[in-house]
Structure formats: structure tokens, C-alpha cells
Design a protein around this motif. Structure first.
Motif, mmCIF file in Angstrom:
data_model
loop_
_atom_site.group_PDB
_atom_site.id
_atom_site.type_symbol
_atom_site.label_atom_id
_atom_site.label_comp_id
_atom_site.label_asym_id
_atom_site.label_seq_id
_atom_site.Cartn_x
_atom_site.Cartn_y
_atom_site.Cartn_z
ATOM 1 N N ALA A 89 0.828 -1.214 0.000
ATOM 2 C CA ALA A 89 0.000 0.000 0.000
ATOM 3 C C ALA A 89 0.862 1.264 0.000
ATOM 4 C CB ALA A 89 -0.940 -0.007 1.200
ATOM 5 N N ALA A 90 1.911 1.286 0.828
ATOM 6 C CA ALA A 90 2.744 2.493 0.924
ATOM 7 C C ALA A 90 3.463 2.766 -0.389
ATOM 8 C CB ALA A 90 3.751 2.336 2.060
ATOM 9 N N ARG A 91 4.051 1.743 -1.007
ATOM 10 C CA ARG A 91 4.757 1.942 -2.280
ATOM 11 C C ARG A 91 3.792 2.333 -3.386
ATOM 12 N NH1 ARG A 91 7.542 -3.719 -2.472
ATOM 13 N NH2 ARG A 91 5.971 -4.068 -0.858
ATOM 14 N N ARG A 92 2.610 1.751 -3.353
ATOM 15 C CA ARG A 92 1.610 2.077 -4.374
ATOM 16 C C ARG A 92 1.149 3.529 -4.234
ATOM 17 N NH1 ARG A 92 -4.321 0.372 -4.590
ATOM 18 N NH2 ARG A 92 -4.877 0.582 -6.793
ATOM 19 N N ALA A 93 0.921 3.964 -2.999
ATOM 20 C CA ALA A 93 0.503 5.350 -2.773
ATOM 21 C C ALA A 93 1.587 6.330 -3.209
ATOM 22 C CB ALA A 93 0.167 5.544 -1.293
ATOM 23 N N ALA A 94 2.848 5.982 -2.932
ATOM 24 C CA ALA A 94 3.963 6.846 -3.341
ATOM 25 C C ALA A 94 4.051 6.933 -4.858
ATOM 26 C CB ALA A 94 5.271 6.322 -2.760
ATOM 27 N N LEU A 95 3.854 5.799 -5.533
ATOM 28 C CA LEU A 95 3.882 5.789 -7.001
ATOM 29 C C LEU A 95 2.791 6.688 -7.570
ATOM 30 C CD1 LEU A 95 4.502 2.065 -8.054
ATOM 31 C CD2 LEU A 95 5.805 4.058 -8.791
ATOM 32 N N HIS A 96 1.590 6.574 -7.020
ATOM 33 C CA HIS A 96 0.482 7.385 -7.511
ATOM 34 C C HIS A 96 0.734 8.880 -7.260
ATOM 35 C CE1 HIS A 96 -2.687 3.898 -7.495
ATOM 36 N NE2 HIS A 96 -1.641 3.664 -8.272
ATOM 37 N N ALA A 97 1.369 9.185 -6.127
ATOM 38 C CA ALA A 97 1.695 10.588 -5.835
ATOM 39 C C ALA A 97 2.691 11.133 -6.855
ATOM 40 C CB ALA A 97 2.256 10.710 -4.420
ATOM 41 N N HIS A 107 8.639 10.113 -1.291
ATOM 42 C CA HIS A 107 7.944 9.189 -2.189
ATOM 43 C C HIS A 107 8.952 8.308 -2.933
ATOM 44 C CE1 HIS A 107 4.372 11.210 -1.101
ATOM 45 N NE2 HIS A 107 4.455 12.238 -1.959
ATOM 46 N N PHE A 108 10.033 8.917 -3.420
ATOM 47 C CA PHE A 108 11.057 8.151 -4.141
ATOM 48 C C PHE A 108 11.752 7.164 -3.196
ATOM 49 C CE2 PHE A 108 10.386 11.794 -6.831
ATOM 50 C CZ PHE A 108 10.460 11.262 -8.111
ATOM 51 N N GLU A 109 11.952 7.590 -1.940
ATOM 52 C CA GLU A 109 12.561 6.674 -0.969
ATOM 53 C C GLU A 109 11.643 5.479 -0.708
ATOM 54 O OE1 GLU A 109 13.531 8.703 2.610
ATOM 55 O OE2 GLU A 109 14.864 10.161 1.627
ATOM 56 N N THR A 110 10.350 5.743 -0.628
ATOM 57 C CA THR A 110 9.393 4.657 -0.376
ATOM 58 C C THR A 110 9.367 3.661 -1.533
ATOM 59 O OG1 THR A 110 7.997 6.104 0.965
ATOM 60 C CG2 THR A 110 6.971 4.110 0.087
ATOM 61 N N VAL A 111 9.374 4.173 -2.764
ATOM 62 C CA VAL A 111 9.318 3.301 -3.944
ATOM 63 C C VAL A 111 10.614 2.523 -4.107
ATOM 64 C CG1 VAL A 111 9.141 3.231 -6.455
ATOM 65 C CG2 VAL A 111 7.641 4.743 -5.134
ATOM 66 N N GLY A 112 11.754 3.183 -3.874
ATOM 67 C CA GLY A 112 13.044 2.526 -4.073
ATOM 68 C C GLY A 112 13.199 2.113 -5.520
ATOM 69 N N ASP A 113 13.530 0.845 -5.749
ATOM 70 C CA ASP A 113 13.663 0.334 -7.115
ATOM 71 C C ASP A 113 12.423 -0.430 -7.568
ATOM 72 O OD1 ASP A 113 16.281 1.299 -7.341
ATOM 73 O OD2 ASP A 113 17.105 -0.488 -6.368
ATOM 74 N N ASP A 114 11.393 -0.397 -6.753
ATOM 75 C CA ASP A 114 10.216 -1.231 -7.023
ATOM 76 C C ASP A 114 9.164 -0.461 -7.823
ATOM 77 O OD1 ASP A 114 8.720 -3.483 -6.979
ATOM 78 O OD2 ASP A 114 8.315 -3.511 -4.830
ATOM 79 N N TRP A 115 9.539 -0.019 -9.003
ATOM 80 C CA TRP A 115 8.637 0.802 -9.811
ATOM 81 C C TRP A 115 7.501 -0.012 -10.440
ATOM 82 C CZ3 TRP A 115 8.887 5.939 -9.494
ATOM 83 C CH2 TRP A 115 10.075 6.503 -8.995
ATOM 84 N N ASP A 116 7.680 -1.311 -10.540
ATOM 85 C CA ASP A 116 6.627 -2.142 -11.156
ATOM 86 C C ASP A 116 5.832 -2.933 -10.116
ATOM 87 O OD1 ASP A 116 8.635 -3.845 -10.396
ATOM 88 O OD2 ASP A 116 8.493 -5.129 -12.173
#
Length: 541
Positions: A89-97, A107-116
Motif C-alpha cells: 500500500a505504501a509503495r503504491r501510494a507513493a507511485l500514484h503521488a 515518495h522516491f525513498e518509499t518506492v526505491g527500485d520497485d517501480w513495477d
């Protein structure tokens, strides 16, 4: 590759003093392992100790890597969204932001390398047949079987080094089981699965048999294990027969020797009484005879003790696993008797039954359908636990319902106390005598239900149902084989085959259903309850 998981001198005892494991040493390496054993042998407890869900009384568990654990009874917060249950949920919310133009660093820290991550999550759901759920629905909107697959999808996304599965096919329909089989077959790391599902156990690389607190290893899948076990048991039974014959021989020789010694003693006493020889000579002869007799007796007693040890060892090697013995009360229903009537019944969720559906006499109905179709809801409505939206369900005979979750039992009460709640008129002795047939003997009957294994809980719940007053003439069982070992499933099948009342069984276990002599197959599908065939039931689209 080196061992990934090691248990050293592992012991565990429940707070009430019931021991489960005592000094277990075992190591699991890469590959798929099927952990088998009779109900109550400690399989689920071992997985919980490895997963850190329980703390050992003594000993250690060392794991090289991350652990993923799918418990026997999956419970998820019904208010959670699917993406929260998947842990994304956190990575998905960061991606949408970020996609919305918010370039904040966190947001970039939350996503890290997990863009997909979103795509991978949807792919994992799709692999398990959950593509229709979506990431924004809540857990409360999915069925029990779907929640098991959802938990598994979360584990697949994590890709732990060690995956522990405890009865993962419980509550899964045929479609979902096949998805799970595919996931297990392709798992690349260490996998330990506890299951009574034969088809699943055919996919493993080795079997670990937990018996009497020790593990014996067998290479290959469950079929190879059964073959090896049959050869072992044949040899063990042969050795037991030889040891028993030797023991009987030693007993006979000891008896013969004692008879001879008794005759000698009587002869010596006669000579003493008649004083045919000098007193000093007779005394010396008597002492010598006593000494010889003592040595002779000790020799035969030692031989007998050794034969007893060999017999005990040989007997212990022969498996005589207890099976539940279900004495069902006399509950015959005449063929023409109306047992259950469903009229224009609309449960709170699931299939609407238009018109009239009658169950007459000792009919045996199999209730089948996909996870979420509403089978449990229908049974609970018939049992009177849920009020229907419309229509009526009327039972014309005493009815008993054994639910899937076995929540008829109070975990804080003992087995005896739980059964007594259902049969207040039964004496304590009668209850204990009946519980002995369900393998709760002596102190086992005084265990708190919360400390029981899944299979033991089923036995306790079934005992409560059978002892209930009045005795049931209509039995409704919801996934009754979920937590039973194969021996107990066979015994339950035999008991239900001799039951003379009416029977409704909701199950995904087709071999079990076919063994019951089902007279009608009812399929819940797309809001409709319709007649089907065992052939159609075994070939889901």
C-alpha cells in the motif's frame, strides 16, 4: 548448497504442561519437503516455532534468510484493502503521488527500485486466479478461500528464502487448488508444507515423517513414501512375530526350569527328612543345589528379559496409529419422511433458491461450488445461525451443524467441559467413555481446547455434535476433512457411510464426497443452485 534451516535440541511444552517436542534435531535444505504425521504429532507447532510464532521451551532455530509463513487458519482484518494485505500500500501510494506530479523525496525513498510493484501484484493475483479482485477492494469482500490465496499472493510477492505452508488447501475449491499446486511446483527455495492433500504431497521432493517426537526422512513424493513405509512395516511385522515367538519360548523354558527345580527341592527335602546320608553331606548338597538353582533361574530370567526387550522394540517399530471410532447414535430416517424444506430461500449472500427444494429420507447431498459462492452462508442459514433475506428454511428433524471454523468450541474450556455443554444430561463417565473413542483418553480429555491441534479440535467438535441432545437426524458438515490426517478421513468416511440419517456435506474434497454414497449433487454457481453430476463437479471450467 548448505542447509538453510536448522533446529537444534528443540523442545516445546504448552503452559498446562502438555509436551509436544523434546530435543528435536532436524535440518531442512533447498527443495520441497512434505511434513507428515498423525494429528497431534506436532507438525503445526514445529512450523510455528520455525516461523517465530511460538517460543521454544529449549533449543534453537537458525534460518539463513527470510521466512514466509501461511498458517492453517488465515485471519485477515476485514477492513484492510487488498493492497494493504499484500504489503504494497505504501509503495503504491507513493507511485500514484509521483505520477500525479508530487516529486517529494520521501515518495522516491518509499518506492526505491520497485517501480513495477503494482504490475507485479496484479500478476501475482492473476496467477492465483484472483485477478478479478483488484487492489482497492477490502478483505471483507473476499471469501475464506480467496483470503488464503491473498495471503499466499503476499508471500509470492515477498519471495522469502523459506516458505512454510500449513494445510494450504483447506477451504480452497478445485480451481484455487490447481493454482496453488502450480505455485508450489515452481517454488525455487526451501519449502515445507504440512498437508493431508495427496495431490499436493505428490509435488514434493522428500517426506519428513514426524512421529513420537522424531523425524524420519524418505526420498521422493508421497507415493514413494507409502511404498517405502509398506516395505518397512512388512519387515517390522515379521520381526515382531519372530520376537513374540522367542518370548513365548523363553517363558515356557522358564516355567519348565522352575518345575524341575521344584522337583529337585522336594527330592532333597525328602532325603533330609529320611536322614539317609550324613547331615554334613546333605547340608553341602543342599547348599550346592540352591546355588545351582539360583544360577539356573537367573539365567532363564535374563533370557526372558532380553526376549521381552526385543519384543518391545519390534512392537514399537510396527505402526498402530489410533484412528477415531465414531459411534453415531441410532438416527434412521424413513425414505418418505420430509427432512428439510427450502422455499424461495434467499440467504444474505449467495444463491437464491426459487420455488421448493425438499430433502426426504436418508438422502445424501454434496454441496459444491467455487470459493465465495455462498455454501457456508447457505448452511448457516439452514442451521438458523443467519436470518434469510427472504423465504424460509424449515428442518423437520433434529439438526446438527459442524462449521468449517469449529467455532462451536470454547478454547478456554477443556474437551470434557465443551462436550458437557452440548449434553447437559450426560454423566461425566458417559462423556469420557465417548471421548475415548475420539482418542481423548485420561488426561487428554482434560486439555484446554486452545492447546489442541487442528485435527484434535475437529475430533472434539465432532464428539460434541454426536453427544448432543437430541441426537441428530440431519447432519450438515462444512469442509469436514480440512484438518484431518488420512487415517482419520478414512475413519470418518466409514462412520458416515453407516449413518442412517440425512446428510449435507459441503466440500472441495471430491474423493471424500464420492466415498460417502452421495445421492444428489448440488452446485452453487452464479447465484443459482442447480443439480449436477460428479463428473461435472470433477471438471471445473
Amino acid at each position: 548448497m548448505s542447509t538453510s534451516l536448522t533446529c537444534t535440541s528443540l523442545s516445546f511444552t504448552w503452559p498446562d504442561g502438555t509436551p509436544v517436542l523434546d530435543g528435536l534435531d532436524v535440518a531442512f535444505g533447498p527443495g520441497r519437503t512434505g511434513l507428515v504425521g498423525v494429528n497431534g504429532s506436532g507438525k503445526s507447532t514445529l512450523l510455528k516455532l520455525i516461523a517465530g510464532e511460538l517460543t521454544p521451551s529449549d533449543g534453537t532455530v537458525k534460518v539463513a534468510g527470510d521466512i514466509g509463513y501461511l498458517p492453517q487458519n488465515v485471519t485477515l482484518d476485514t477492513a484492510l484493502r487488498v493492497d494493504e494485505a499484500l504489503g504494497i500500500a505504501a509503495r503504491r501510494a507513493a507511485l500514484h503521488a509521483i505520477e500525479a506530479g508530487d516529486a517529494a523525496g520521501e515518495h522516491f525513498e518509499t518506492v526505491g527500485d520497485d517501480w513495477d510493484v503494482e504490475e507485479r501484484a496484479l500478476a501475482a493475483l492473476g496467477e492465483l486466479g484472483l485477478g478479478h479482485i483488484g487492489l482497492d477492494r477490502t478483505v471483507g469482500e473476499v471469501s475464506g478461500g480467496e483470503s488464503v490465496l491473498l495471503r499466499l499472493a503476499a508471500l509470492l510477492l515477498r519471495r522469502p528464502d523459506v516458505l512454510l505452508l500449513d494445510e494450504p488447501t483447506n477451504n480452497l475449491d478445485l480451481y484455487a487448488r490447481r493454482r496453488l499446486y502450480a505455485a508450489v511446483a515452481s517454488w525455487p527455495g526451501v519449502l515445507i508444507v504440512v498437508s493431508h492433500d495427496r495431490e499436493l504431497l505428490e509435488l514434493v521432493d522428500q517426506i519428513a515423517d514426524l512421529r513420537s517426537g522424531e523425524i524420519t526422512w524418505y526420498g521422493g513424493n508421497f507415493s514413494a513414501y507409502e511404498e517405502a513405509l509398506a516395505v518397512e512395516q512388512e519387515a517390522a511385522e515379521r520381526m515382531a512375530r519372530v520376537a513374540e515367538a522367542d518370548f513365548r519360548k523363553q517363558k515356557r523354558e522358564l516355567v519348565d526350569a522352575e518345575l524341575k527345580l521344584a522337583r529337585r527341592k522336594r527330592y532333597g527335602q525328602k532325603m533330609w527328612d529320611q536322614k539317609r546320608e550324613p547331615k554334613i553331606v546333605m547340608g553341602a548338597r543342599k547348599r550346592a543345589a540352591q546355588e545351582s538353582a539360583g544360577k539356573h533361574r537367573i539365567l532363564h530370567e535374563e533370557k526372558l528379559a532380553e526376549a521381552r526387550e526385543r519384543l518391545d522394540a519390534a512392537t514399537e517399530a510396527v505402526r498402530d496409529d489410533d484412528e477415531i471410532r465414531v459411534d453415531l447414535p441410532y438416527t434412521a430416517v424413513p425414505p418418505g419422511r420430509n427432512v428439510l424444506t427450502l422455499q424461495n430461500l434467499e440467504p444474505a449472500y449467495g444463491a437464491r433458491i426459487d420455488g421448493l427444494l425438499d430433502l426426504r429420507g436418508p438422502e445424501r447431498i454434496a454441496l459444491i461450488g467455487r470459493n465465495g459462492a455462498g455454501k457456508t452462508t447457505l448452511l448457516r442459514t439452514i442451521a438458523g445461525e443467519l436470518a434469510p433475506v427472504a423465504g424460509e428454511a424449515e428442518a423437520h428433524v433434529p439438526l446438527r451443524f459442524l462449521p468449517q471454523r469449529l467455532d462451536v468450541l470454547d478454547g478456554e474450556l477443556t474437551v470434557v467441559e465443551n462436550v458437557a455443554r452440548f449434553a447437559p444430561g450426560a454423566t461425566n463417565n458417559r462423556i469420557r467413555a465417548r471421548l475415548a473413542r475420539f482418542l481423548f483418553r485420561g488426561a487428554r480429555a482434560d486439555q484446554r481446547v486452545a492447546t489442541l491441534s487442528g485435527g484434535e479440535r475437529f475430533r472434539a467438535a465432532l464428539a460434541a455434535l454426536m453427544l448432543a441432545e437430541p441426537a441428530p437426524q440431519l447432519l450438515m458438515l462444512d469442509e469436514p476433512t480440512n484438518n484431518l490426517d488420512m487415517a482419520s478421513v478414512r475413519r470418518l468416511t466409514t462412520a458416515l457411510a453407516s449413518y442412517e440419517g440425512a446428510l449435507i456435506v459441503a466440500s472441495h474434497d471430491l474423493p471424500f464426497l464420492k466415498s460417502l454414497g452421495i445421492t444428489r449433487w448440488l452446485l452453487l454457481e452464479e447465484g443459482e443452485l442447480r443439480e449436477t453430476t460428479p463428473e461435472e463437479a470433477g471438471n471445473p471450467a
